[in-house]
Write an enzyme that holds these catalytic residues in place. Structure first.
Site, PDB file in Angstrom:
ATOM      1  N   ASP A  51       0.986  -1.252   0.013  1.00 36.53           N
ATOM      2  CA  ASP A  51       0.057  -0.078   0.103  1.00 36.53           C
ATOM      3  C   ASP A  51       0.940   1.193  -0.117  1.00 36.53           C
ATOM      4  O   ASP A  51       1.865   1.386   0.836  1.00 36.53           O
ATOM      5  CB  ASP A  51      -0.766  -0.161   1.432  1.00 36.53           C
ATOM      6  CG  ASP A  51      -1.903   0.963   1.461  1.00 36.53           C
ATOM      7  OD1 ASP A  51      -1.390   2.151   0.996  1.00 36.53           O
ATOM      8  OD2 ASP A  51      -2.875   0.895   1.940  1.00 36.53           O
ATOM      9  N   PHE A  73      -0.363   5.058 -10.349  1.00 40.33           N
ATOM     10  CA  PHE A  73      -1.899   4.977 -10.989  1.00 40.33           C
ATOM     11  C   PHE A  73      -2.541   4.515  -9.680  1.00 40.33           C
ATOM     12  O   PHE A  73      -3.730   4.199  -9.777  1.00 40.33           O
ATOM     13  CB  PHE A  73      -2.350   3.639 -11.836  1.00 40.33           C
ATOM     14  CG  PHE A  73      -1.357   3.743 -13.259  1.00 40.33           C
ATOM     15  CD1 PHE A  73      -2.279   4.350 -14.392  1.00 40.33           C
ATOM     16  CD2 PHE A  73      -0.457   3.260 -13.599  1.00 40.33           C
ATOM     17  CE1 PHE A  73      -1.692   4.421 -15.560  1.00 40.33           C
ATOM     18  CE2 PHE A  73       0.305   3.345 -14.735  1.00 40.33           C
ATOM     19  CZ  PHE A  73      -0.463   3.817 -15.936  1.00 40.33           C
ATOM     20  N   ASN A  92      -6.780   7.704   0.389  1.00 42.35           N
ATOM     21  CA  ASN A  92      -5.986   6.904  -0.587  1.00 42.35           C
ATOM     22  C   ASN A  92      -5.211   7.551  -1.491  1.00 42.35           C
ATOM     23  O   ASN A  92      -3.956   7.319  -1.956  1.00 42.35           O
ATOM     24  CB  ASN A  92      -6.951   5.878  -1.428  1.00 42.35           C
ATOM     25  CG  ASN A  92      -7.175   4.688  -0.717  1.00 42.35           C
ATOM     26  OD1 ASN A  92      -6.374   3.990  -0.180  1.00 42.35           O
ATOM     27  ND2 ASN A  92      -8.198   4.024  -1.478  1.00 42.35           N
ATOM     28  N   THR A 117      -7.030  13.241 -14.461  1.00 39.23           N
ATOM     29  CA  THR A 117      -8.321  13.047 -15.101  1.00 39.23           C
ATOM     30  C   THR A 117      -9.234  14.043 -15.697  1.00 39.23           C
ATOM     31  O   THR A 117      -8.666  14.933 -15.179  1.00 39.23           O
ATOM     32  CB  THR A 117      -9.370  12.280 -14.017  1.00 39.23           C
ATOM     33  OG1 THR A 117     -10.610  12.128 -14.521  1.00 39.23           O
ATOM     34  CG2 THR A 117      -9.470  12.958 -12.840  1.00 39.23           C
ATOM     35  N   TYR A 141     -13.583  12.928  -6.249  1.00 33.13           N
ATOM     36  CA  TYR A 141     -12.568  12.148  -7.026  1.00 33.13           C
ATOM     37  C   TYR A 141     -11.545  13.111  -7.859  1.00 33.13           C
ATOM     38  O   TYR A 141     -10.384  13.291  -7.649  1.00 33.13           O
ATOM     39  CB  TYR A 141     -12.927  11.094  -7.975  1.00 33.13           C
ATOM     40  CG  TYR A 141     -12.261  10.529  -8.968  1.00 33.13           C
ATOM     41  CD1 TYR A 141     -11.153   9.899  -8.711  1.00 33.13           C
ATOM     42  CD2 TYR A 141     -12.588  10.869 -10.359  1.00 33.13           C
ATOM     43  CE1 TYR A 141     -10.136   9.206  -9.566  1.00 33.13           C
ATOM     44  CE2 TYR A 141     -11.714  10.394 -11.336  1.00 33.13           C
ATOM     45  CZ  TYR A 141     -10.380   9.842 -11.085  1.00 33.13           C
ATOM     46  OH  TYR A 141      -9.921   8.964 -11.913  1.00 33.13           O
ATOM     47  N   PHE A 169      -9.549  11.296 -20.693  1.00 36.23           N
ATOM     48  CA  PHE A 169     -10.953  11.134 -20.724  1.00 36.23           C
ATOM     49  C   PHE A 169     -11.488   9.868 -20.634  1.00 36.23           C
ATOM     50  O   PHE A 169     -11.045   9.148 -19.507  1.00 36.23           O
ATOM     51  CB  PHE A 169     -11.123  12.026 -22.106  1.00 36.23           C
ATOM     52  CG  PHE A 169     -10.997  13.255 -21.921  1.00 36.23           C
ATOM     53  CD1 PHE A 169      -9.701  14.192 -21.445  1.00 36.23           C
ATOM     54  CD2 PHE A 169     -12.178  14.230 -21.886  1.00 36.23           C
ATOM     55  CE1 PHE A 169      -9.543  15.349 -21.433  1.00 36.23           C
ATOM     56  CE2 PHE A 169     -11.941  15.615 -21.700  1.00 36.23           C
ATOM     57  CZ  PHE A 169     -10.541  16.207 -21.426  1.00 36.23           C
ATOM     58  N   LEU A 190     -19.737   2.852 -18.969  1.00 35.12           N
ATOM     59  CA  LEU A 190     -20.712   2.511 -19.962  1.00 35.12           C
ATOM     60  C   LEU A 190     -20.343   1.126 -20.868  1.00 35.12           C
ATOM     61  O   LEU A 190     -21.295   0.416 -21.010  1.00 35.12           O
ATOM     62  CB  LEU A 190     -20.878   3.562 -20.911  1.00 35.12           C
ATOM     63  CG  LEU A 190     -21.829   3.576 -21.759  1.00 35.12           C
ATOM     64  CD1 LEU A 190     -23.440   3.458 -21.325  1.00 35.12           C
ATOM     65  CD2 LEU A 190     -21.943   4.826 -22.750  1.00 35.12           C
ATOM     66  N   PHE A 208     -28.738   7.064 -18.883  1.00 31.66           N
ATOM     67  CA  PHE A 208     -28.815   8.128 -17.848  1.00 31.66           C
ATOM     68  C   PHE A 208     -28.988   9.509 -18.512  1.00 31.66           C
ATOM     69  O   PHE A 208     -28.169  10.195 -18.523  1.00 31.66           O
ATOM     70  CB  PHE A 208     -27.647   8.239 -16.743  1.00 31.66           C
ATOM     71  CG  PHE A 208     -27.333   6.914 -16.032  1.00 31.66           C
ATOM     72  CD1 PHE A 208     -28.436   6.107 -15.724  1.00 31.66           C
ATOM     73  CD2 PHE A 208     -26.127   6.527 -15.781  1.00 31.66           C
ATOM     74  CE1 PHE A 208     -28.320   4.887 -14.834  1.00 31.66           C
ATOM     75  CE2 PHE A 208     -25.895   5.248 -14.975  1.00 31.66           C
ATOM     76  CZ  PHE A 208     -27.015   4.605 -14.943  1.00 31.66           C
TER      77      PHE A 208
HETATM   78  N1  UFG Z   1     -23.990   6.069 -18.924  1.00 29.77           N
HETATM   79  C1  UFG Z   1     -25.339   5.492 -18.847  1.00 29.77           C
HETATM   80  N2  UFG Z   1     -25.746   4.216 -18.606  1.00 29.77           N
HETATM   81  C2  UFG Z   1     -24.705   3.648 -17.864  1.00 29.77           C
HETATM   82  C3  UFG Z   1     -23.562   3.930 -17.391  1.00 29.77           C
HETATM   83  C4  UFG Z   1     -23.141   5.205 -18.040  1.00 29.77           C
HETATM   84  O1  UFG Z   1     -26.122   6.093 -19.630  1.00 29.77           O
HETATM   85  O2  UFG Z   1     -25.037   2.340 -17.166  1.00 29.77           O
HETATM   86  C5  UFG Z   1     -23.555   7.322 -19.033  1.00 29.77           C
HETATM   87  C6  UFG Z   1     -23.026   8.123 -18.102  1.00 29.77           C
HETATM   88  O3  UFG Z   1     -24.054   8.949 -17.664  1.00 29.77           O
HETATM   89  C7  UFG Z   1     -22.222   9.118 -18.908  1.00 29.77           C
HETATM   90  C8  UFG Z   1     -21.597   8.192 -20.017  1.00 29.77           C
HETATM   91  O4  UFG Z   1     -22.457   6.917 -20.074  1.00 29.77           O
HETATM   92  O5  UFG Z   1     -22.620  10.141 -19.601  1.00 29.77           O
HETATM   93  C9  UFG Z   1     -20.292   7.495 -19.610  1.00 29.77           C
HETATM   94  O6  UFG Z   1     -20.063   6.940 -18.362  1.00 29.77           O
HETATM   95  P1  UFG Z   1     -18.943   6.530 -17.642  1.00 29.77           P
HETATM   96  O7  UFG Z   1     -19.464   6.233 -16.227  1.00 29.77           O
HETATM   97  O8  UFG Z   1     -18.352   5.061 -18.388  1.00 29.77           O
HETATM   98  O9  UFG Z   1     -17.716   7.596 -17.603  1.00 29.77           O
HETATM   99  P2  UFG Z   1     -17.742   8.710 -17.096  1.00 29.77           P
HETATM  100  O10 UFG Z   1     -17.721   9.891 -18.111  1.00 29.77           O
HETATM  101  O11 UFG Z   1     -18.826   9.134 -15.862  1.00 29.77           O
HETATM  102  O12 UFG Z   1     -16.393   8.897 -16.137  1.00 29.77           O
HETATM  103  C10 UFG Z   1     -15.159   8.897 -16.848  1.00 29.77           C
HETATM  104  C11 UFG Z   1     -14.134   8.160 -15.936  1.00 29.77           C
HETATM  105  C12 UFG Z   1     -14.043   8.792 -14.681  1.00 29.77           C
HETATM  106  C13 UFG Z   1     -14.012  10.268 -14.668  1.00 29.77           C
HETATM  107  C14 UFG Z   1     -14.625  11.070 -15.638  1.00 29.77           C
HETATM  108  C15 UFG Z   1     -14.480  12.578 -15.972  1.00 29.77           C
HETATM  109  O13 UFG Z   1     -14.484   6.869 -15.749  1.00 29.77           O
HETATM  110  O14 UFG Z   1     -12.822   8.119 -14.059  1.00 29.77           O
HETATM  111  O15 UFG Z   1     -14.910  10.237 -17.077  1.00 29.77           O
HETATM  112  O16 UFG Z   1     -15.538  13.153 -16.018  1.00 29.77           O
HETATM  113  F1  UFG Z   1     -13.737  10.881 -13.603  1.00 29.77           F
END
Ligand code: UFG
Length: 329
Positions: A51, A73, A92, A117, A141, A169, A190, A208
């Protein structure tokens, strides 16, 4: 001399280790396996179960190994969890990085490439986003990652640390060998969630929010292949080794896809109908996140190779269909 990859058993870390070893580098991996997997660590890397908050364990590693530079990372990275348990993120991520940097200073290791990020920007002022744009995280985060960037900057001024922060991204896809890929528990991203439908683990994908100010009403993101991200870390480390200045770089493809476009693309790749259902917006989701990665291209010589969404999803599908339970399969 060896490269130390902290968090090298996680998703992006493990892919970076594979690329480093392919490039003939000597690699040491340290990971506490909180969210990483031992099976994701390349067999040619020397592995330390530790850790980064454990200074004594870091001292042993730095005394034993001849470390040229660190790629960091090792952090918690779930946006939702960071909102319900912010202190875990301060502990963490911030405390962990503080202990790591103090050990690096004590052992004379002065180069670090840091996993940052797009969440450092929060709701963007404009797209594509440039590195000098306003940083105003909308979640804990992103806040801790931005504070980690600032910590490196102050340590640099005081102790001569050299650093590059890479703001990713949306990381996705899997290694070309099929040996490693994305595995989170719980999964919130996603593309892996969409692929659970053709894999028989989920009936439908929830969308969403369909009322964003985007052409089809769903959120737009910049999806970047994990192996392209991995290459950027190697380029950034070599840049520091050549004497490059401290800097921050965005890493994305510069092209945005909506949630609906990603689902459609996954239908084409898998041949499955993938039912979808509209759900309310997820808290904290910006409407659009698209990177300008011009700076990484110009300064680091980075060139993402897998810039078609279809190729990215095909590589993710190749991993998920052969590892439906991640590393437990
Ligand atoms: N989404 C859905 N349905 C799902 C999951 C996600 O519609 O079941 C949508 C989310 O609302 C978002 C898009 O898909 O609009 C992408 O979502 P992710 O969770 O895959 O990724 P994020 O864009 O939320 O997050 C990513 C990284 C994070 C980082 C962020 C920066 O995973 O670590 O980008 O904004 F913080």
């Amino acid at each position: 001399m060896a490269i130390l990859v902290l968090g090298g058993a996680g998703y992006i870390g493990s892919h970076t280790v594979y690329e480093l070893i392919d490039a003939g580098r000597d690699v040491v991996v340290a990971d506490d396996l909180q969210t990483g997997f031992r099976a994701a660590v390349h067999p040619k890397a020397r592995f330390y179960l530790l850790d980064i908050r454990d200074r004594a364990a870091l001292d042993v590693l730095f005394e034993k190994e001849d470390i040229e530079g660190v790629i960091h990372f090792a952090a918690s990275s779930q946006v939702g969890e960071s909102m319900s348990d912010p202190l875990k993120y301060y502990d963490n991520n911030l405390h962990g990085t503080m202990v790591l940097l103090s050990a690096m200073v004590a052992h004379g290791v002065d180069k670090i490439v840091f996993s940052s990020t797009a969440a450092t920007y929060g709701e963007p002022e404009r797209v594509p986003i440039l590195e000098g744009d306003r940083t105003d995280p909308t979640n804990c985060y992103g806040e801790t990652k931005l504070a980690m960037e600032h910590m490196m900057s102050w340590v640099s001024k005081a102790h001569g640390l050299h650093y590059v922060a890479l703001r990713y991204f949306n990381a996705c896809g899997a290694h070309r060998s099929g040996a490693i890929g994305e595995a989170h528990a719980p999964e919130t991203h996603l593309i892996p969630l969409i692929l659970q439908v053709p894999n028989g683990q989920r009936e439908k994908i929830m969308v969403f929010g369909g009322d964003y100010p985007t052409p089809d009403g769903t959120c737009i993101r910049d999806y970047i292949h994990v192996s392209d991200l991995a290459q950027a870390h190697i380029l950034a480390l070599d840049y520091l080794i050549r004497g490059g200045q401290n800097d921050v770089f965005n890493l994305g493809n510069g092209v945005g896809f909506s949630v609906r476009e990603v689902i459609d693309c996954a239908r084409n790749v898998t041949g499955h109908s993938i039912p979808e259902e509209m759900a309310p917006r997820r808290a904290g989701d910006p409407a659009q996140l698209i990177a300008s990665s011009r700076k990484a291209m110009d300064v680091l010589g980075w060139k993402p190779e897998q810039n078609s969404l279809e190729a990215i999803i095909a590589s993710a599908w190749n991993w998920h269909k052969s590892h439906p339970h991640g590393y437990e399969a």
